[in-house]
Design a protein around this motif. Structure first.
Motif, PDB file in Angstrom:
ATOM      1  N   TRP A 113     -38.096  59.585  -1.842  1.00  0.00           N
ATOM      2  CA  TRP A 113     -39.447  60.118  -2.043  1.00  0.00           C
ATOM      3  C   TRP A 113     -40.471  58.994  -1.955  1.00  0.00           C
ATOM      4  O   TRP A 113     -41.526  59.143  -1.327  1.00  0.00           O
ATOM      5  CB  TRP A 113     -39.516  60.809  -3.407  1.00  0.00           C
ATOM      6  CG  TRP A 113     -40.851  61.416  -3.734  1.00  0.00           C
ATOM      7  CD1 TRP A 113     -41.264  62.693  -3.482  1.00  0.00           C
ATOM      8  CD2 TRP A 113     -41.955  60.766  -4.400  1.00  0.00           C
ATOM      9  NE1 TRP A 113     -42.549  62.878  -3.946  1.00  0.00           N
ATOM     10  CE2 TRP A 113     -42.996  61.720  -4.503  1.00  0.00           C
ATOM     11  CE3 TRP A 113     -42.166  59.492  -4.900  1.00  0.00           C
ATOM     12  CZ2 TRP A 113     -44.222  61.417  -5.094  1.00  0.00           C
ATOM     13  CZ3 TRP A 113     -43.389  59.191  -5.482  1.00  0.00           C
ATOM     14  CH2 TRP A 113     -44.405  60.148  -5.581  1.00  0.00           C
ATOM     15  N   TRP A 131     -49.254  56.631  -9.579  1.00  0.00           N
ATOM     16  CA  TRP A 131     -48.461  56.591  -8.350  1.00  0.00           C
ATOM     17  C   TRP A 131     -49.372  56.478  -7.133  1.00  0.00           C
ATOM     18  O   TRP A 131     -49.082  55.741  -6.181  1.00  0.00           O
ATOM     19  CB  TRP A 131     -47.574  57.832  -8.238  1.00  0.00           C
ATOM     20  CG  TRP A 131     -46.194  57.639  -8.797  1.00  0.00           C
ATOM     21  CD1 TRP A 131     -45.659  58.186  -9.921  1.00  0.00           C
ATOM     22  CD2 TRP A 131     -45.161  56.806  -8.239  1.00  0.00           C
ATOM     23  NE1 TRP A 131     -44.362  57.758 -10.103  1.00  0.00           N
ATOM     24  CE2 TRP A 131     -44.028  56.920  -9.084  1.00  0.00           C
ATOM     25  CE3 TRP A 131     -45.070  55.982  -7.115  1.00  0.00           C
ATOM     26  CZ2 TRP A 131     -42.835  56.239  -8.828  1.00  0.00           C
ATOM     27  CZ3 TRP A 131     -43.884  55.308  -6.871  1.00  0.00           C
ATOM     28  CH2 TRP A 131     -42.783  55.434  -7.709  1.00  0.00           C
ATOM     29  N   ARG A 141     -39.120  58.139  -9.726  1.00  0.00           N
ATOM     30  CA  ARG A 141     -39.012  59.000  -8.555  1.00  0.00           C
ATOM     31  C   ARG A 141     -37.827  58.524  -7.698  1.00  0.00           C
ATOM     32  O   ARG A 141     -37.493  57.346  -7.687  1.00  0.00           O
ATOM     33  CB  ARG A 141     -40.295  58.946  -7.709  1.00  0.00           C
ATOM     34  CG  ARG A 141     -41.525  59.509  -8.389  1.00  0.00           C
ATOM     35  CD  ARG A 141     -41.441  61.019  -8.570  1.00  0.00           C
ATOM     36  NE  ARG A 141     -42.662  61.579  -9.147  1.00  0.00           N
ATOM     37  CZ  ARG A 141     -42.865  61.721 -10.461  1.00  0.00           C
ATOM     38  NH1 ARG A 141     -41.939  61.336 -11.335  1.00  0.00           N
ATOM     39  NH2 ARG A 141     -43.993  62.245 -10.902  1.00  0.00           N
TER      40      ARG A 141
END
Length: 894
Positions: A478, A76, A474
């Motif tokens: 976010w 990420w 996610r």
């Protein structure tokens, strides 16, 4: 999250703008079940076929579960850093208008709010637009012109209180089935209620209509302009309301009066008698609701259509009252929420205006933003043109599939492929858009998301998570916040929960409002996580206690009964509109193509395509054509047809039907390269837009049609989805236990045994085959032990094998050779009668079962329901059942 076997979670359906409440339950073994929430005021427990099948769409087999850069897995941090640094560098080198977000009505309000905040307040550009531009932008523009604000004045209750419902460009039975059923239930209680359907097609919604006006494409402006003139000529105006609460009536009536009844008839394709009966009914019915949808909005005249409708309601004072008003129904679950947060390129947050310097200063101050967009951004069609010509160099696409859904989709795909940097946030690993992304970001799906949505009647409901978040997926909010922080905007995007975002959104709606703006949910500005988790559905406005009330009363769920619009003088504005008759057909393209939805599928099938149940009603792309046009163009029922426009061509199955208007075609927009060989319908549509709203004209496209000469046809069922299909025409759909495949070939010089092996693995299986080369008949079946791996049926014409029966064989045990030869023969045994094509998706009831029940004495839809359960859940199939009953009565009488 922990799975609690006994707990049901209240959430909201992710499909259309009805906004139905859903009770979702997860058992200890992970099995999901859904049912309608009987306490939700939008649906009172009803769900349509799509909502009823939601449990079948939550599987992880095709999910994007990890970030990817250039097709390879990444962390990420790597992916987010790359997105943030590339956007920042692009802005630094080329300015803020060199980047853009294309977002979606599938986002939750909290996602939408942060995306809009980041782009307009911190990047400093308004280059954020949404697929809602394709859905209801003309309604927004029409509302703002007439009311001074994007206000939907009515409620669903008005549909049940009305004495006349005029449905314009809305196939409510298939596109908003729960609203359709609410109307049907109200009519059963009050048979005197009337329904008028205005639609070029005789859709399933016509089943409930007392009058069907088969209007010419884009004849709506003429129809309602003519109505306004007729009301004036027949003294059917509410002059007290006009005088007290409106402006511009004289100009609007003058423009309308220039168009006499004969002119209206010529422009609409309706007879003067039909017009007179409709106009008289409208004039004498005080409680009238006009419901309109994509047939109005998706037009180069969409905004004028909306205002022509609103003009008639203002002229009669039929607005904001129980059972009366113009009513735009939205296509997506959160199209309205996107409007509330300013998710469109020409809007600011909280229904403030980007053109208004006071509003811009107010929003910038509230956000403590370094910049604020100073002008409207690029609307969807223009945005992708800017991607194509290089003005936009970095593009972030969230929760939508523009390669399939945008007009002139081939050009859109080329633009995305050529864009230097494309980010896609999505739930699926493979879509026609995802495949072109440089960075792929795995988002949470319905069932895993927490947030709010707003339905067509301004009702805000919670979507709640009931499934654990899979892999590294996610929430969209976010992802947006993390990118914003990495771009240097830490303090403004420090939200830790969606509750915090919703509270900020609510606070902005009330900020320096004092009753001056329609959208106000200040009562929820102080919501904490516990209150947010428990949030019950509510309609706005919901101002803070002590907020000054307007004369209409802020607590009312209806606006404008006593005027008090949001224009500077608080009066509604009549808009003088003049019908224009556009002839787009040519000798090369002599037909008008209309596009739209079908009952059991949704948008580009990224969700409904996962449900076996939803693919049984209509399993392949098709085109409706009137019998006269079919004969003229050499098209037979079930032929493969080539539909062409100047931009491209598609191959679809022909459906010859008198429900279609002569001179017009209809084809659904759902099929993509994931589900068919050549059926991306929006490759045919033009980028022509309404000049006010920017909404594309997706329902009026000049087209031609011809028969695709297929030498061979095929049908197959297979346990695994085929990796390749070397056919000129193919369409795949899920079925119980596997996949079903329709095929057509331009020649018959094919090694069918090898072809079968390419569809389903025949290695290490028992293969049974039948070949009659002279007749062009080939049947091949492969068995792994007692289970069918796949079966292929080839014929010189459309294959006469029961699709439902063949698909069922994937889940059966075939222990005996006799059972296996039945598959090769393509026939069920006498003990297993063929159910026929699916009519009721909720209970998997076929046409042959309904026909047999009619023969046994079932003479009504309710009798069929009592016998087979068909039509007793969502009700979307009731009109089809009624047609089957009628057809069998006619046959019996003959």
């Amino acid at each position: 999250m922990e799975i609690d076997e006994a707990r049901e979670v209240r959430t909201t359906c992710p499909y259309c703008g009805v906004g139905c409440g859903v009770l979702a339950k997860v058992a200890a073994d992970g099995q999901v079940s859904v049912r309608g929430d009987p306490d939700h005021p939008a649906n009172f427990g009803r769900l349509c076929s799509k909502g009823s099948a939601l449990a079948e769409t939550t599987g992880l087999d095709d999910r994007l579960l990890h970030p990817q850069i250039h097709g390879f897995g990444s962390s990420w941090d790597e992916a987010l850093d790359l997105v943030a640094s590339t956007f920042s560098q692009t802005i630094a080198e080329h300015g803020p208008d060199a980047v853009a977000f294309y977002v979606s009505g599938q986002l939750l309000t909290e996602d939408y709010y942060l995306a809009n905040k980041l782009m307009k307040g911190f990047v400093g550009s308004a280059n954020i637009d949404t697929n809602s531009r394709l859905c209801m932008a003309s309604s927004v523009a029409g509302h703002r012109r007439a009311f001074g604000s994007d206000t939907v004045p009515g409620t669903y209750e008005d549909l049940e209180l009305s004495d006349l419902i005029v449905l314009v460009g809305s196939n409510l039975a298939w596109c908003h089935p729960v609203l359709y059923q609410r109307i049907a239930a109200a009519r059963e209680k009050r048979p005197e209620m009337k329904v008028v359907l205005v639609d070029p097609r005789r859709t399933m919604t016509s089943d409930i209509a007392d009058m069907h006006l088969a209007i010419a494409p884009d004849g709506d402006v003429a129809l309602f302009t003519g109505l306004l003139a007729w009301l004036g000529q027949h003294n059917a105006l509410d002059r007290a309301y006009i005088t007290a609460h409106t402006s511009g009536f004289g100009q609007a009536l003058f423009a309308a009066s220039a168009f006499n009844l004969a002119g209206v008839a010529a422009a609409t394709g309706l007879s003067e008698d039909e017009l007179g009966r409709f106009y008289s009914l409208f004039a004498r019915t005080e409680k009238t609701v006009t419901v309109y949808s994509q047939g109005v909005n998706q037009s180069s005249q969409g905004t004028d259509k909306v205002n022509a409708i609103i003009n008639c309601h203002l002229a009669t004072g039929r607005i904001g009252k129980p059972g009366a008003g113009p009513f735009s129904v939205t296509g997506q679950p959160n199209a309205m929420g996107g409007r509330e947060v300013g998710g469109m390129a020409n809007m600011l947050a909280a229904h403030m205006e980007i053109e208004n310097p006071e509003h811009r200063e107010r929003v910038q101050r509230f956000w403590n933003a370094p910049a604020i967009a100073g002008k409207p951004g690029l609307k969807a069609v223009d945005m992708f043109k800017a991607v194509a010509d290089g003005r936009i160099k970095a593009l972030w696409i969230m929760a939508t599939n523009p390669v399939d859904s945008m007009p002139d989709a081939g050009a859109v795909e080329a633009a995305i492929k050529a864009c230097p940097f494309v980010v896609v946030s999505d739930v699926l690993a493979e879509t026609d858009t995802v495949r072109h992304a440089h960075v792929r970001l795995p988002a949470t799906a319905w069932g895993e998301k927490d947030g709010t949505v707003t339905n067509s009647e301004r009702r805000i409901s919670r979507q709640r998570a009931f499934l654990p978040v899979p892999g590294e997926a996610r929430p969209d909010w976010w992802i947006i916040a993390e990118v914003a922080r990495r771009m240097g905007f830490d303090g403004a995007f420090a939200h830790e929960t969606p509750a915090e975002i919703f509270a900020e959104h609510a606070a902005l709606s009330a900020f320096e409002n004092d009753g001056e703006r329609d959208f106000d949910i200040g009562a929820y500005a102080g919501v904490d996580r516990e209150d947010y988790d428990a949030l019950a559905p509510f309609q706005w406005p919901a101002p803070s206690p002590g907020t000054p009330l307007t004369p209409t009363g802020h607590q009312s769920t209806r606006f404008f009964a006593n005027g008090n619009f949001y224009t500077p003088d608080r009066k509604a504005r009549f808009i003088a509109v003049r019908p224009t008759v556009e002839t787009r057909i040519t000798s090369d393209f002599p037909l008008i193509l209309n596009t739209g939805r079908i009952r059991d599928h949704w948008h580009t099938m990224t969700r409904t395509g996962k449900s076996p149940r939803l693919s049984q009603h209509i399993a392949e792309p098709f085109v409706e054509i009137h019998p006269v046009d079919a004969q003229r163009h050499g098209i037979g029922d079930a032929d493969i047809a080539r539909v062409s426009t100047p931009r491209g061509e598609v191959l679809v199955r022909a459906l010859v039907t008198t429900r279609q208007r002569q001179g017009s075609l209809f084809a659904p927009m759902h099929w993509t390269d994931q589900f068919a060989a050549r059926a991306r319908l929006d490759t045919l549509t033009a980028s022509l837009t309404d000049p006010v709203s920017g909404q594309p004209a997706l329902k009026h496209v000049a087209a031609s049609i011809e028969k695709f000469t297929a030498r061979t046809f095929g049908f197959a069922v297979t346990r695994k989805r085929p990796a390749t299909m070397a056919a000129d025409y193919w369409a795949v759909a899920r079925c119980r236990g596997g996949w079903r495949v329709e095929l057509a070939f331009a020649n018959d010089d094919v090694d069918w045994t090898a072809f079968a092996g390419s569809l389903f693995d025949t290695a290490d299986t028992e293969v049974l085959a039948y070949h009659d080369r002279e007749a062009g008949q080939h049947r091949i079946a492969a068995f792994d032990g007692e289970h069918l791996t796949g079966a292929l049926f080839i014929a010189p014409g459309p294959v006469a094998v029961s699709r439902g029966w063949a698909a069922e064989q994937l889940g059966e045990v075939h222990a005996s050779q006799r059972q296996r030869f039945r598959i090769v023969a393509g026939r069920a045994g006498a003990e297993r009668p063929d159910a026929g094509a699916t009519v009721c998706s909720c209970f998997n009831v076929g046409v042959n079962q309904i026909t047999a029940a009619v023969a046994a004495g079932c003479a009504t839809v309710d009798a069929i329901g009592a016998t087979l359960k068909a039509g007793t859940n969502c009700g979307s199939c009731r009109s089809e059942i009624r047609a089957i009953i009628a057809a069998n009565r006619i046959q019996a009488a003959e």
